[in-house]
Design an enzyme around this catalytic site. Sequence first.
Site, PDB file in Angstrom:
ATOM      1  N   TYR A  71      -0.296  11.871  15.105  1.00 14.53           N
ATOM      2  CA  TYR A  71       0.459  10.986  14.201  1.00 14.53           C
ATOM      3  C   TYR A  71       1.240   9.945  15.014  1.00 14.53           C
ATOM      4  O   TYR A  71       1.178   8.739  14.740  1.00 14.53           O
ATOM      5  CB  TYR A  71       1.403  11.842  13.357  1.00 14.53           C
ATOM      6  N   THR A  79       0.867  -1.190   0.000  1.00 16.28           N
ATOM      7  CA  THR A  79       0.000   0.000   0.000  1.00 16.28           C
ATOM      8  C   THR A  79       0.901   1.236   0.000  1.00 16.28           C
ATOM      9  O   THR A  79       1.995   1.222   0.566  1.00 16.28           O
ATOM     10  CB  THR A  79      -0.946   0.027   1.217  1.00 16.28           C
ATOM     11  N   GLY A  80       0.438   2.289  -0.654  1.00 22.36           N
ATOM     12  CA  GLY A  80       1.292   3.465  -0.787  1.00 22.36           C
ATOM     13  C   GLY A  80       2.471   3.190  -1.712  1.00 22.36           C
ATOM     14  O   GLY A  80       3.497   3.867  -1.649  1.00 22.36           O
ATOM     15  N   GLY A  81       2.307   2.215  -2.602  1.00 20.57           N
ATOM     16  CA  GLY A  81       3.406   1.820  -3.495  1.00 20.57           C
ATOM     17  C   GLY A  81       3.634   2.766  -4.652  1.00 20.57           C
ATOM     18  O   GLY A  81       4.522   2.541  -5.475  1.00 20.57           O
ATOM     19  N   SER A 112       4.547   5.937  -4.275  1.00 19.95           N
ATOM     20  CA  SER A 112       5.405   7.072  -3.908  1.00 19.95           C
ATOM     21  C   SER A 112       6.358   6.695  -2.777  1.00 19.95           C
ATOM     22  O   SER A 112       6.105   5.753  -2.019  1.00 19.95           O
ATOM     23  CB  SER A 112       4.505   8.241  -3.461  1.00 19.95           C
ATOM     24  N   GLY A 113       7.430   7.446  -2.674  1.00 18.31           N
ATOM     25  CA  GLY A 113       8.317   7.410  -1.511  1.00 18.31           C
ATOM     26  C   GLY A 113       8.819   6.022  -1.122  1.00 18.31           C
ATOM     27  O   GLY A 113       9.367   5.277  -1.942  1.00 18.31           O
ATOM     28  N   ILE A 114       8.621   5.685   0.153  1.00 20.03           N
ATOM     29  CA  ILE A 114       9.133   4.422   0.704  1.00 20.03           C
ATOM     30  C   ILE A 114       8.462   3.232   0.019  1.00 20.03           C
ATOM     31  O   ILE A 114       9.117   2.234  -0.309  1.00 20.03           O
ATOM     32  CB  ILE A 114       8.892   4.394   2.238  1.00 20.03           C
ATOM     33  N   GLY A 115       7.141   3.330  -0.225  1.00 21.62           N
ATOM     34  CA  GLY A 115       6.422   2.230  -0.877  1.00 21.62           C
ATOM     35  C   GLY A 115       6.924   1.988  -2.290  1.00 21.62           C
ATOM     36  O   GLY A 115       7.114   0.835  -2.713  1.00 21.62           O
ATOM     37  N   SER A 141       6.631   4.718  12.460  1.00 19.23           N
ATOM     38  CA  SER A 141       7.510   5.892  12.473  1.00 19.23           C
ATOM     39  C   SER A 141       8.262   5.891  13.791  1.00 19.23           C
ATOM     40  O   SER A 141       7.704   5.521  14.830  1.00 19.23           O
ATOM     41  CB  SER A 141       6.708   7.183  12.362  1.00 19.23           C
TER      42      SER A 141
END
Length: 246
Positions: A149, A11-13, A15-18, A136
């Site tokens: 957060y 998930t979140g693949g 952008s960024g870390i994903g 995090s």
Amino acid sequence: MKLANKIAVITGGSSGIGLATAKSFVEEGAYVFITGRRQSELDKAVAEIGRNVTAVQGDITKLADLDRLYATVKAEKGSLDIIVASAGFVDVKSTAEVTLEHFDKTFDVNAKGTFFTVQKALPLLNDGGAIVLVGSCIHLKGFPQYVTYGATKAAIRHYAKTWAAELVGRGIRVNNLSPGAIETPILDIQFKTPAELDAAKTMFSQVTPLGRIGQPEEMASAILFLASSDSSYITGIDLVADDGMT
Ligand SMILES: NC(=O)c1ccc[n+]([C@@H]2O[C@H](COP(=O)([O-])OP(=O)(O)OC[C@H]3O[C@@H](n4cnc5c(N)ncnc54)[C@H](OP(=O)(O)O)[C@@H]3O)[C@@H](O)[C@H]2O)c1
């Protein structure tokens, strides 16, 4: 090839870390399903990854979208070996500034969305599989304005412990990654002006022993470790990849 013939959902693949994780998984022999809400970013990510990837547009806070994601995985591949829950949301607010809307959105995406991302994957996940949650390092330390957060990331770290215990009988390992400050779009959107962003990057660099922000590829290599048999004797941990900040 550390992930030869493995099927992964990230998930979140887009952008960024994903995205960095999706690229490294494909290089290591996996087939990846990536998700995110914006089709335009998914299209760009698919082009960058280049092969062995399917994008399924969706919002992790919507259970019908998660059902559609896993129905697609089932139809295309039959089952699943790895889940990386990287999609997340941050909006920095001091305790006095927090509104009900901010509180609900932060918990909706990070705490609820991550929970159901994994719960709904379990029937498809093969025994011996791996789950990597992206939390995090902020859950380990009090940082002004990260109160909601950080609380959601503490919840995610707890999911890893409980799920590791619940799934041990199926040989499924569950671990949490706690990144420090990493150079991705989520860092940029937290600050109202370029000057505020620069000041935050300087602050984050100054509180790390090596004195720099991390790169998404450095998180991808930690996730690859937790998802592959390189970490076969590790479950329920919090891998803190924050350059010693906390
Ligand atoms: N970068 C850092 O400094 C840092 C530090 C510690 C932890 N993290 C954690 O690392 C994870 C990845 O963040 P990142 O740094 O890679 O940020 P990013 O580059 O902004 O990526 C976030 C990804 O999540 C997706 N996303 C956001 N909300 C979503 C939703 N409701 N449903 C589905 N997808 C959603 C985004 O796509 P759409 O917007 O198109 O949906 C995007 O693909 C997050 O959980 C974040 O909290 C990041």
